[in-house]
Scaffold this active site. Structure first.
Site, PDB file in Angstrom:
ATOM      1  N   TYR A 173     -29.651  -7.572 -20.552  1.00 49.27           N
ATOM      2  CA  TYR A 173     -28.236  -7.923 -20.699  1.00 49.27           C
ATOM      3  C   TYR A 173     -27.726  -8.587 -19.418  1.00 49.27           C
ATOM      4  O   TYR A 173     -27.032  -9.611 -19.461  1.00 49.27           O
ATOM      5  CB  TYR A 173     -27.470  -6.637 -21.002  1.00 49.27           C
ATOM      6  CG  TYR A 173     -25.978  -6.776 -21.189  1.00 49.27           C
ATOM      7  CD1 TYR A 173     -25.439  -7.301 -22.362  1.00 49.27           C
ATOM      8  CD2 TYR A 173     -25.087  -6.337 -20.202  1.00 49.27           C
ATOM      9  CE1 TYR A 173     -24.062  -7.392 -22.541  1.00 49.27           C
ATOM     10  CE2 TYR A 173     -23.714  -6.428 -20.373  1.00 49.27           C
ATOM     11  CZ  TYR A 173     -23.211  -6.943 -21.543  1.00 49.27           C
ATOM     12  OH  TYR A 173     -21.846  -7.042 -21.723  1.00 49.27           O
ATOM     13  N   ALA A 176     -29.110 -12.088 -19.115  1.00 50.71           N
ATOM     14  CA  ALA A 176     -28.450 -12.974 -20.089  1.00 50.71           C
ATOM     15  C   ALA A 176     -27.042 -13.345 -19.624  1.00 50.71           C
ATOM     16  O   ALA A 176     -26.632 -14.509 -19.696  1.00 50.71           O
ATOM     17  CB  ALA A 176     -28.391 -12.294 -21.456  1.00 50.71           C
TER      18      ALA A 176
END
Ligand code: NAI
Length: 278
Positions: A173, A176
């Site tokens: 996460y 990203a």
């Protein structure tokens, strides 16, 4: 408030749940008189991401109430940001009902797989987490920007504090969201001459289903109750509380309005002081 947003058309991805940040943005835009397109995954993907997604019923109830309360045009449209074909279908539906799009809020996001270190992270979960959070922003932007060209506009990408400062056990996460910040800057340079501004927002801890899921996981790991885990998390924030989706929406709507007409390519923190670095 923000009278320039009246009669503008906005797409907000991941806005089909009243508890989420996307809905808070849609509600504020509607209050400013913008037409809003609620674009979300209309099926429950709980078995994959763990956090419940929007439902068709809730999306339609949202568009009905925003239309009734604010007298704007609305549309609820199915969107899976992980599938190019789904995005193409969304674009066709939008083109059949709206002349153009002025504002895009890339808000949809999720985390797949159990929290873990890089060396223990499940590869499939890693790829899906990067795909939804980063490639999802690329795919939707690529499809929507052609509908925005020719007039001034704004794009707001929802990144995260995690994209600037490494979080615990959430590496895919974080990577990203760091990518979303760079994508924001690249797009801002590309589109500056077109008068389309592109900015990112980096929320800290905001009380939504996604955050609730995280608190539950931390409670399990630390052997605490849910309330204890939430309290522990709140204490990590200088303001000693979690944020509300509407506080994030205030920043996003400001970045979409002409009030921020000379701001582009920025990634702004909103987290009660949890992250003070630029
Ligand atoms: P949420 O889980 O409540 O909402 C996410 C929305 O995205 C849901 O409506 C869901 O149906 C939708 N969605 C999920 N998969 C999708 C897909 N494949 N295609 C289209 N839509 C999809 O989460 P929340 O907290 O409202 O998150 C919104 C954004 O804010 C996300 O990008 C998240 O990463 C980001 N964020 C949230 C923080 C928080 O503390 N809640 C902190 C930092 C960033």
């Amino acid at each position: 408030m923000y009278s320039d947003l009246k009669e503008k058309t906005a797409i907000i991805t991941g806005s089909g749940k009243r508890s989420g940040i996307g809905y808070a943005m849609a509600e504020k835009l509607a209050a400013c008189g913008s037409n809003v397109i609620i674009a979300d995954l209309a099926v429950n993907s709980e078995e994959t991401s763990g956090v419940k997604s929007a439902t068709r019923n809730e999306m339609e109830s949202i568009t009905e109430s925003l239309k009734d309360n604010y007298g704007i045009k609305t549309l609820a449209v199915d969107l899976d940001v992980m599938r190019t074909k789904s995005i193409a279908r969304m674009i066709q539906t939008i083109k059949s009902q709206f002349e153009r799009v002025d504002l895009l809020f890339n808000n949809a996001g999720a985390v797949f797989g159990a929290p873990n270190t890089v060396h223990d992270y499940d590869e499939g979960a890693w790829i899906k987490t990067v795909d939804i959070n980063l490639h999802g922003v690329f795919r939707v932007s690529k499809a929507v920007i052609p509908l925005m060209l020719g007039k001034p506009g704004a794009i707001v990408n929802v990144a995260s504090r995690a994209g600037k400062s490494p979080p615990l056990w959430n590496p895919a996460y974080a990577v990203a969201k760091a990518g979303v910040i760079m994508l924001t800057k690249v797009m801002a340079k590309d589109l500056a001459i077109q008068d389309i501004r592109v900015n990112a927002i980096c929320p800290g801890l905001i009380m939504t289903d996604l955050q609730q899921f995280r608190i539950q996981k931390e409670a399990e790991v630390f052997g605490m109750s849910y309330d204890e885990a939430k309290e522990r998390l709140a204490k990590t924030v200088p303001m000693e509380r979690l944020g509300h989706p509407s506080e994030v929406a205030d920043l996003a709507v400001y970045l979409a309005s002409e009030q921020s007409s000379y701001i582009t390519g920025q990634a702004m923190n909103i987290g009660g002081g949890a992250l003070m670095e630029v």
